[in-house]
Each structure stands twice: as C-alpha cells, then as structure tokens.
Write a protein that holds these residues in place. Structure first.
Motif: not given
Length: 493
Positions: A167-171, A151-153
């Motif tokens: 913001t937390v997004s999945y990669i 995850y990108i934080v």
C-alpha cells in the motif's frame, strides 16, 4: 463594503471542545452524551445523540484550524475542515516507521525525511526498489521520497497464503496528490521478465506468489520498484498502451470474443450444431444459437481449448494490468482489486451501490455511518424474558480491512459471526473475539473466539459449517440487567 467573517469568538472556543480529542467542535457529526460533546474526528458515543441544532448553526461559522498552536492561521467553515486538517502543513505526524520500541518522534512532514535518514536509514527507499518476500511473515513501513513528495510504503506478507501486499500513501500538504496513482514494477532477478500493476493512492495491491511466478517464469528472486503517477496521465497511458508492454496477441484474442457477452472465451468452450462457439456461462442462458438459430448440444470445442491454453489473457477490468493463462485468469478476476462489489450492508439496508473493496470504507462512512463500529463496546436494551428476534450488523475496520459483524438473537440464543469484506481466502488470517461483559458490575464475564469467515448474506451467516459464536441465554443471564453489554474485537491469527 467588506463582508464580515463569521468567526467563532475566541472566548467561546474553550467551551466548544471535544471530550475525547480535546479539539474544537468543528468537524461533524457532533454527538452529545452525559460527559459532553464528541466531534467527527472521534468514535461517536454509543448512547450519544446527534446535535443537529449545533451543526445547523455551526456550519455557518468559521473555526480556527486545530493545528493553530503549531502556527496555522486558517479559519474554516466546518465543511472545509476535514480536507484542510488532513493536508495542513502545520500538522504533526507520529513517526510512521514500525519498530520496537516504538519511535516517539513527532513532527511536521517536511522534517520527516531528516528523521528517517538519521534514525531509520535502513527503511528509506531512496530509489523505490525493494525485494519481494513471500517466504516470511512481515509487516513494515518504508519512507519513499519521490519527486518533491514523501510517501509511506507498507509491505506485508502472509506466507501461508503465498500472498504479498503493498500500500502506498501520501504524507504531506499537497491536496492534489489524492488524485495520484502508483505503479509497482516487478522484475525477475535477472531482469529478463517484468510485470506492472497500477493502483490508486491508499489502495492495497495484493500479489499472489504462484500467479507472479508464472508471469516472471519462475524467478529465483523478485525485485519491485514503486513509481507514482497523476491519475489522468495513468488513464491516458492505459488507453494508449492497453497492455502493449505485455505478451498479448490482441488480434488473436479478438477472434476469441464470445458473441453474446463479448468477453474472451476460456475453456470449456461450447458450440452449436453449425460450429459457432460460446462461453459456458452464456450457453447456459440460451436455448438456441443466436447466430444461426440452431439448437445446442453438449458439444465442446476441444481443439480450440488446446490452442488457447498457451495464450495470455488480460484481466477483463480495463484498469488492471494483470495477465495470465486461461486456467488462471477467471480466478484472478473474481478477487481483482478493480472488481465492483455490492455494498456489504445490502442485506440489511437494501443499498444498491457497487464499488471496489478500497472504496467501501468511504462509502460506509458517508452512507451508513451508524453501522460503523468505531469503538469495540456495544450495548443493547434487553429484557431477560424477551422472546423478540433481533438481527443487526456492524462494520468493523481492522488492519486496513473491513469486517461484517452479524448479530442475531433467536430461540433464547445469541449468535455472533465476523466475516471479512474481501477475498474469501484471506478470511482465515483473522479471528474475532466476543466478550460478554457484566452489566450488573459484579466483575464477571463470558468470552469466546472463532475464526473469521468469508462474507455471506445475513440470512446465511449462521448456517451449519460456518464460523460463528453462540451463547445461550441461560449461560449469560447473570450478566444481563436491562441491557446486554459486549465487546467485539478482530485480531490476526
């Protein structure tokens, strides 16, 4: 008998290529312009025409994945292309770490962890923990390995607003992770006090310094930890716990429910002649007490107000975990991440849908795509002697935020105003620039910049006291031929 696959012939693929990204025309909408065709991955050309005939035919054909050169062998119908390409395991990512100079690494998700460990080890959140900094302005990305996924934080702070954003997004290639949510656990440095905030994947969580400081009892330092949950599990936990881990006296709060709106009452609390209490909002809508039919007077229950000043209230939105004293909870609810808001284009397109801030971009793409300004240049047909009033509005995405660009021409003047679609107090963090370009190609220009303002109705965008730009027709007539050509850009202050 096996059904034949309707594959696009290989020899035809070289002719079905987007002029912008050079990928196959398999993601809709498809627009045609003088230079060729543009696919749905790219900003559509301002003078382009939607190629509906192509889309009707192409929707029944299977195209190779745009990552086929990297090894993907999938052939897909256009309706399946966006999701597949977003999660294709052969997709190559740019290094997400923000650094100077920019890191030139590019590779598949499964190699990203090795890259960050070697090149950016200080930006690897192995245990998901980091210190929250409200003092210094900053904006950086961290890589979080959690379970089997990455995850990108993104961490960002605006010191003058005393606000921190995360913001937390999945990669990666697991489609099901889109249904996950994340939790930020905030602890005082001595770990005596904690607070949790939950949000959906890709949504931004805003943390106010003063609110958090009150909850954690003025800590000298604050440490955050990120945890990831499946949405279904998170919702079940919310129903079961419903603020169990917070300092709430639920029995007492139930006694404070307004009998009209059923929300917890906060001061000022009004009462009828008999003594029944109501929140101020409901009392203003009533001519008599609904319980005893006795008239109202301007009588406040000051004793009750003094008692409840010491009680923690939960946010009225069930998914939000924020709590605060009565004097602060309503202010939080006005800008809560889970507050439903009307479509930002309601004053231009009469759209009645409501959604949270983090859902608005998807709504605009799916329902008002023609109003999304994905390239910063706009041209309008315009006659220098035209007196017809013009009003229009575009949505601009910048820095994960949405902005309304109001445009008006009236009384020989052009008006421009950019407004943040979001918490009003954040609007002054941004400014907008309008650059009137020379349609006559004599290399002239007129340029102006102003602060962005909080969102208003379109009719109120150019009232006195609001931020907007105005050009008189006389000022810019030498730049106008049969069109007015301008560029609109959002920037950070």
């Amino acid at each position: 008998m096996h059904k034949m696959l309707n594959l696009v012939p290989i020899e035809s693929l070289s002719d079905l290529v987007c002029i912008t990204c050079k990928k196959v025309l398999s993601q809709f909408p498809i627009y045609c312009s003088t230079g060729g065709s543009t696919c749905g991955r790219c900003p559509y050309p301002q003078n382009g025409i939607k190629n509906e005939a192509y889309e009707v035919v192409a929707q029944k054909l299977k195209f190779p994945c745009c990552f086929n050169e990297n090894g993907c062998l999938e052939n897909l119908l256009p309706k399946d292309v966006p999701t597949h390409e977003k999660f294709c395991r052969f997709r190559k990512y740019d290094c997400p770490i923000i650094c100077n100079p920019v890191c030139g690494w590019k590779g598949v998700a499964q190699d990203l962890l090795d890259h960050v460990e070697v090149k950016h080890c200080m930006l690897l959140l192995k245990d998901g923990r980091f210190e929250v900094d409200f003092v210094n302005n900053h904006n950086e990305n961290y890589l979080l390995p959690y379970g089997d996924n990455l995850y990108i934080v993104n961490r960002r702070a605006v010191s003058k607003k005393h606000s921190f954003f995360c913001t937390v997004s999945y990669i990666g290639s697991d489609v099901s992770v889109e249904e996950f949510s994340y939790k930020i656990i905030l602890e005082s440095g001595n770990k005596n006090h904690s607070h949790e905030i939950c949000n959906r994947m890709n949504a931004t969580t805003q943390i106010d310094r003063d609110e958090l400081s009150a909850i954690l009892h003025d800590p000298t330092s604050i440490v955050a930890k990120i945890e990831v949950f499946l949405e279904e599990i998170l919702n079940n936990n919310l129903k079961q716990d419903d603020h169990e881990n917070q300092n709430l006296n639920l029995d007492l709060l139930r006694e404070l429910e307004c009998s009209v709106c059923f929300l917890y009452m906060t001061p000022p609390i009004l009462q009828c002649l008999t003594g029944h209490s109501f929140c101020q909002t409901c009392k203003e809508k009533l001519s008599e007490c609904p319980s005893c039919k006795k008239p109202f007077q301007n009588t406040q229950n000051f004793v009750l107000a003094q008692v409840i000043a010491h009680i923690d209230y939960p946010c009225k939105y069930s998914k939000c975990r924020f709590t605060a004293k009565a004097k602060d909870i309503r202010r939080h609810e006005e800008n809560c991440t889970f507050t439903p808001h009307p479509c930002p284009l309601i004053d231009y397109e009469n759209c009645s849908e409501e959604m949270m801030f983090d859902q608005m971009y998807e709504h605009i793409v799916n329902n008002h795509y023609e109003s999304l300004l994905e390239i910063d240049c706009v041209s309008y047909p315009f006659s220098i002697n035209d007196e017809t009033r013009i009003t229009d509005c575009f949505i601009i995405k910048y820095d994960s935020k949405l902005f309304k660009l109001h445009i008006e021409y009236e009384d020989c003047k052009f008006y421009f105003a950019a407004q943040l679609v979001g918490p009003p107090e954040e609007a002054s963090d941004y400014r907008f620039c309008v650059d009137i370009l020379d349609a006559s190609k004599k290399n002239h220009r007129v340029y102006c910049t102003r602060n962005c303002g909080p969102m208003t109705h379109g009719d109120d965008a150019f009232e006195d006291g609001r931020e907007f730009i105005v050009f008189t027709r006389e000022q810019i007539k030498h730049l106008i031929t049969d069109v007015i050509f301008f560029r609109a850009i959002i920037k950070n202050n």
